[in-house]
Scaffold this motif. Structure first.
Motif, short mmCIF file in Angstrom:
data_model
loop_
_atom_site.label_atom_id
_atom_site.label_comp_id
_atom_site.label_asym_id
_atom_site.label_seq_id
_atom_site.Cartn_x
_atom_site.Cartn_y
_atom_site.Cartn_z
N ASP A 181 33.36 49.85 47.90
CA ASP A 181 32.86 51.16 47.45
C ASP A 181 33.41 52.28 48.33
N GLU A 182 33.69 51.96 49.59
CA GLU A 182 34.25 52.97 50.49
C GLU A 182 35.73 53.23 50.17
N VAL A 183 36.45 52.17 49.80
CA VAL A 183 37.86 52.36 49.41
C VAL A 183 37.92 53.25 48.16
N ARG A 184 36.98 53.01 47.23
CA ARG A 184 36.97 53.84 46.02
C ARG A 184 36.73 55.31 46.37
N LYS A 185 35.85 55.55 47.35
CA LYS A 185 35.59 56.94 47.78
C LYS A 185 36.88 57.58 48.31
N VAL A 186 37.61 56.82 49.12
CA VAL A 186 38.86 57.33 49.67
C VAL A 186 39.84 57.61 48.53
N ALA A 187 39.94 56.66 47.58
CA ALA A 187 40.87 56.82 46.45
C ALA A 187 40.52 58.05 45.62
N ARG A 188 39.22 58.24 45.38
CA ARG A 188 38.77 59.41 44.62
C ARG A 188 39.15 60.69 45.34
N HIS A 189 38.93 60.69 46.65
CA HIS A 189 39.25 61.86 47.46
C HIS A 189 40.74 62.17 47.42
N LEU A 190 41.56 61.12 47.31
CA LEU A 190 43.01 61.30 47.24
C LEU A 190 43.46 61.63 45.82
N GLY A 191 42.50 61.65 44.87
CA GLY A 191 42.80 62.00 43.48
C GLY A 191 43.53 60.90 42.73
N LEU A 192 43.27 59.64 43.09
CA LEU A 192 43.98 58.53 42.44
C LEU A 192 43.23 58.04 41.21
N GLU A 193 43.93 57.95 40.08
CA GLU A 193 43.29 57.52 38.82
C GLU A 193 42.83 56.06 38.88
N ILE A 194 43.37 55.29 39.84
CA ILE A 194 43.00 53.87 39.93
C ILE A 194 41.67 53.66 40.64
N ALA A 195 41.02 54.75 41.07
CA ALA A 195 39.78 54.63 41.86
C ALA A 195 38.71 53.81 41.16
N GLU A 196 38.66 53.89 39.83
CA GLU A 196 37.58 53.21 39.11
C GLU A 196 38.01 51.86 38.53
N LYS A 197 39.22 51.45 38.82
CA LYS A 197 39.74 50.20 38.27
C LYS A 197 38.94 48.99 38.75
N GLN A 198 38.74 48.01 37.88
CA GLN A 198 38.00 46.83 38.33
C GLN A 198 38.88 46.00 39.27
N PRO A 199 38.26 45.29 40.21
CA PRO A 199 39.04 44.49 41.15
C PRO A 199 39.81 43.37 40.44
N PHE A 200 40.92 42.99 41.03
CA PHE A 200 41.73 41.90 40.47
C PHE A 200 42.23 41.08 41.66
N PRO A 201 42.07 39.76 41.63
CA PRO A 201 42.42 38.97 42.83
C PRO A 201 43.92 38.96 43.09
N GLY A 202 44.29 38.92 44.37
CA GLY A 202 45.71 38.87 44.75
C GLY A 202 46.49 37.77 44.02
N PRO A 203 45.96 36.54 43.95
CA PRO A 203 46.70 35.48 43.26
C PRO A 203 46.73 35.66 41.74
N GLY A 204 46.07 36.69 41.26
CA GLY A 204 46.14 37.04 39.85
C GLY A 204 45.54 36.00 38.92
N LEU A 205 46.14 35.89 37.73
CA LEU A 205 45.60 34.99 36.72
C LEU A 205 45.69 33.52 37.13
N ALA A 206 46.46 33.23 38.19
CA ALA A 206 46.60 31.83 38.63
C ALA A 206 45.25 31.22 39.01
N VAL A 207 44.32 32.05 39.54
CA VAL A 207 43.02 31.49 39.92
C VAL A 207 42.00 31.56 38.77
N ARG A 208 42.48 32.03 37.61
CA ARG A 208 41.62 32.04 36.42
C ARG A 208 42.08 30.99 35.41
N VAL A 209 43.24 30.41 35.66
CA VAL A 209 43.70 29.27 34.87
C VAL A 209 43.36 28.05 35.71
N LEU A 210 42.26 27.41 35.42
CA LEU A 210 41.84 26.28 36.24
C LEU A 210 42.77 25.10 35.99
#
Ligand code: XMP
Length: 314
Positions: free
Chosen positions: A170-199
């Protein structure tokens, strides 16, 4: 972090002193890495090389979208399509921690290759507090080896700088909002991506099925939230199980895939509660998935909180 503007100013000053030569960052277009990239870019400008790697495990349309987004922000962007390498490295691998380690290590390898080309001596990472706490830092048990920590630092030949290390989501989002970044509200996505959602084994084909299912879950939930049918969950996606089940298509027996709908509410990802999505919405998602993706014959809904479940299934 009480004062966002002060945090940003102090970070920029600190980064100016800390980084002497060329720095490199892997940016996924997500909240953490994009915020880190923009902060560092403000400190050292073009000397920051922003690498966006297509691992093959990105969401539908994500590769094109992120390239546009980062390019439009004026970052010095290098795009690498490493999808073949990733699919090859994960061939035959189904154990979750091994998958995470392999992806983390290959990422470092791809970065080091790019870093060598541009002679970078500093690696910037968008690591935030839950990443290292859940990766066995702070004397805690290792729950999952988070991608942006896995494989580090033994293999790294660069100096590591993590400007968001002490912040929660939530603090990173505050920083992103302050910097005017449109990605501030984006939902999180894991670094390994879809690989950890394909069991199980995350092959190109199975990842393709899951990619479609994730896109449908996102589309249906976002349109339901827009029309006021439900609140937008903190995170929502699909998971592909390594379990086939018997179904019927027309009057013909089908032996097909199982997709899980996962939607949770959370503040920082450390704990989470399964979202009470309206039944009609779940039903629409189910019909949409089975009508669109021929391989899927069954859709189920995950109602597990964290703990004891984690948000991702691997
Ligand atoms: P879990 O599944 O551990 O996830 O409850 C908590 C939050 O972290 C995200 N996640 C990751 N984020 N690298 C990341 O940057 C990773 O390796 C990683 N694994 C999980 C997950 O999507 C959730 O928001």
């Amino acid at each position: 972090m009480k004062d966002v503007a002060r945090f940003i100013d102090q970070s920029i000053e600190k980064l100016k002193k800390e980084i002497e030569g060329t720095a490199i960052i892997a940016c996924s277009g997500g909240v953490d890495s994009t915020t880190a990239a923009v902060l560092v870019n403000k400190a050292i400008g073009e000397r920051l090389v922003t690498v966006f790697v297509d691992t093959g495990y990105l969401r539908k349309g994500e590769s094109e979208h992120v390239q546009d987004l980062l390019g439009n922000m004026g970052l010095n962007l290098h795009f690498v399509d490493a999808s073949n390498e990733f699919f090859k490295a994960l061939r035959g691998v189904s154990e979750p921690e091994r998958k995470r380690k392999i992806i983390g290590n290959l990422f470092i390898k791809v970065f080091e290759r790019e870093a060598g080309k541009v002679k970078a001596d500093t690696l910037i990472q968008g690591t935030i507090a839950p990443d290292w706490i859940e990766s066995g830092g702070a004397l805690r048990d290792t729950i999952k080896s988070h991608h942006n920590v896995g494989g580090l630092p033994e293999k790294m030949k660069m100096k590591l700088v993590e400007p968001l290390r002490d912040l929660y989501k939530d603090e990173v989002r505050k920083v992103a909002r302050h910097l005017g970044l449109e990605i501030a509200e984006k939902q999180p996505f894991p670094g390994p991506g879809l690989a950890v959602r394909v069991l199980g084994e995350a092959t190109r084909e199975r990842t393709g099925i899951l990619r479609e299912a994730c896109a449908i879950v996102e589309e249906e939930i976002e349109s339901a939230a827009e029309s006021g049918e439900c609140e937008i969950p903190w995170q929502y996606f699909a998971v592909l199980l390594p379990v086939k089940s018997v179904g019927v298509r027309g009057d013909v027996r089908a032996y097909g895939e199982t997709v899980v709908i996962r939607a949770v509410g959370s503040l920082d990802g450390m704990t989470a509660s399964a979202s009470p999505l309206p039944y009609q919405l779940l039903e629409r998602i189910s019909v949409h998935i089975t009508n669109t993706i021929g391989e899927v014959v069954r859709v189920v809904y995950d109602v597990t909180h964290k703990p004891p479940g984690t948000i991702e299934w691997e």
